[in-house]
Design an enzyme around this catalytic site. Structure first.
Site, PDB file in Angstrom:
ATOM      1  N   GLY A   1       0.855  -1.178   0.000  1.00  0.00           N
ATOM      2  CA  GLY A   1       0.000   0.000   0.000  1.00  0.00           C
ATOM      3  C   GLY A   1       0.890   1.226   0.000  1.00  0.00           C
TER       4      GLY A   1
ATOM      5  CE  LYS B   1      -6.256  -1.365   6.356  1.00  0.00           C
ATOM      6  NZ  LYS B   1      -5.998  -0.583   7.571  1.00  0.00           N
TER       7      LYS B   1
ATOM      8  CG  ASN C   1      -1.208   0.167  13.222  1.00  0.00           C
ATOM      9  OD1 ASN C   1      -0.247   0.800  13.636  1.00  0.00           O
ATOM     10  ND2 ASN C   1      -2.050   0.662  12.337  1.00  0.00           N
TER      11      ASN C   1
ATOM     12  CE  LYS D   1       1.026   3.889  15.753  1.00  0.00           C
ATOM     13  NZ  LYS D   1       1.793   3.269  14.656  1.00  0.00           N
TER      14      LYS D   1
END
Length: 309
Positions: free
Chosen positions: A10, A78, A104, A187
């Site tokens: 991405g 992702k 993440n 995070k």
């Protein structure tokens, strides 16, 4: 490390892949076939930086077998697609291949270790920016943006230092740190604070802060995550949910949309299992109740189910 693969191309994956290619490294950008990969294959990757434009000829693969084994896999899919992505990219894995997640959430390293083996996965967090302007065209933000990487066993390894050197040669300011787990949790807390509540309510950061009830819900989710982190032995820089919420919204415009909200608007699966869901799973292991995070996960799952109807 002579050959590098970027798994997930991405905006951010393309940024890393393009910069490493520009620096002279042998880089394979591996991704499912999309308009973006088609455009990069045909005309190269167009970078927009400081209002100037340049084209980087990149090697793009929609079939990992054609790329072959590499020394380093940088994972930027992702989190909810990590298992499927690495499963489909087994051909990248050789006897000495290591992977590094810049994703993440919590739990990606365990998924990657299932395929590469124990001790062959590093972690990291990056503040480098990338925005997809059009297929094959990415606006990059690198100046002043750090990338932090490290081993999950807390050592400063030779391979981590080597990756730092490679990144630095590509203009990616990078530090090796000992406590990558703490950074990952810090995070995670930011994502717990706003990701799910924005996805469910469809609120951007401005309206979000105007609703006392929604903010109270967000702080309750963070309070649960803080309790789980402390019980896990993580030493955090923040002590109160309000501090975490402050970090989450600091410097961002009122119309800012979290990645989960963007996924909901696109009707695509989101990363909640690796954010709020990670808090729930860790809480279960430690005997710590996490009802707010559990409810947020359930509500987002309901939204996704409704969108499939």
């Amino acid at each position: 490390m002579k050959k590098i693969a970027i798994l997930g191309c991405g905006a951010l994956g393309s940024t890393f892949g393009g910069l490493l290619t520009e620096a002279g490294f042998d880089v394979a950008l591996v991704n499912l076939k999309t308009d973006h990969t088609d455009a990069m294959e045909k005309a190269g990757l167009i970078f927009v930086e400081n209002d100037q434009q340049r084209t980087v000829p990149v090697k793009v693969y929609t079939d990992a077998a054609k790329a072959g084994p590499v020394d380093l896999i940088i994972v930027l899919v992702k989190s909810n697609f990590t298992r499927a992505a690495i499963e489909g990219a087994r051909a990248l894995i050789g006897p000495d291949t290591v992977a590094m997640s810049l994703q993440n959430g919590l739990g990606n390293e365990e998924v990657l270790e299932d395929f590469l083996g124990k001790g062959r996965v590093l972690g990291g967090k990056t503040y480098v920016g990338g925005t997809l302007l059009a297929p094959g065209k990415v606006k990059i933000g690198v100046k002043g943006k750090k990338t932090l990487i490290g081993e999950f066993d807390g050592t400063i390894s030779a391979r981590a230092e080597l990756i730092r050197t490679l990144f630095s040669q590509a203009g990616l300011a990078t530090d090796v740190i000992k406590d990558i787990r703490t950074l990952t949790w810090q995070k995670l807390l930011v994502n717990v604070a706003t990701g799910a509540v924005c996805g469910i309510t469809r609120l951007t950061y401005g309206p979000l802060q105007q609703s006392t009830e929604v903010m109270d819900c967000a702080m309750a989710a963070v309070a649960e995550a803080l309790a789980v982190a402390r019980a896990s032995g993580i030493i955090l820089e923040v002590n109160h949910p309000r501090e975490v919420l402050g970090q989450a919204v600091a410097g961002l415009p009122a119309d800012f949309k979290t990645s989960i909200l963007q996924d909901v608007e696109r009707g695509t699966p989101c990363e909640v299992d690796f954010i709020n869901g990670a808090v729930v799973r860790a809480g279960e292991k430690l005997g710590i109740p996490t009802p707010v995070n559990r409810a947020l996960v359930a509500l987002l799952k309901g939204i996704e189910l409704q969108q499939k109807q």
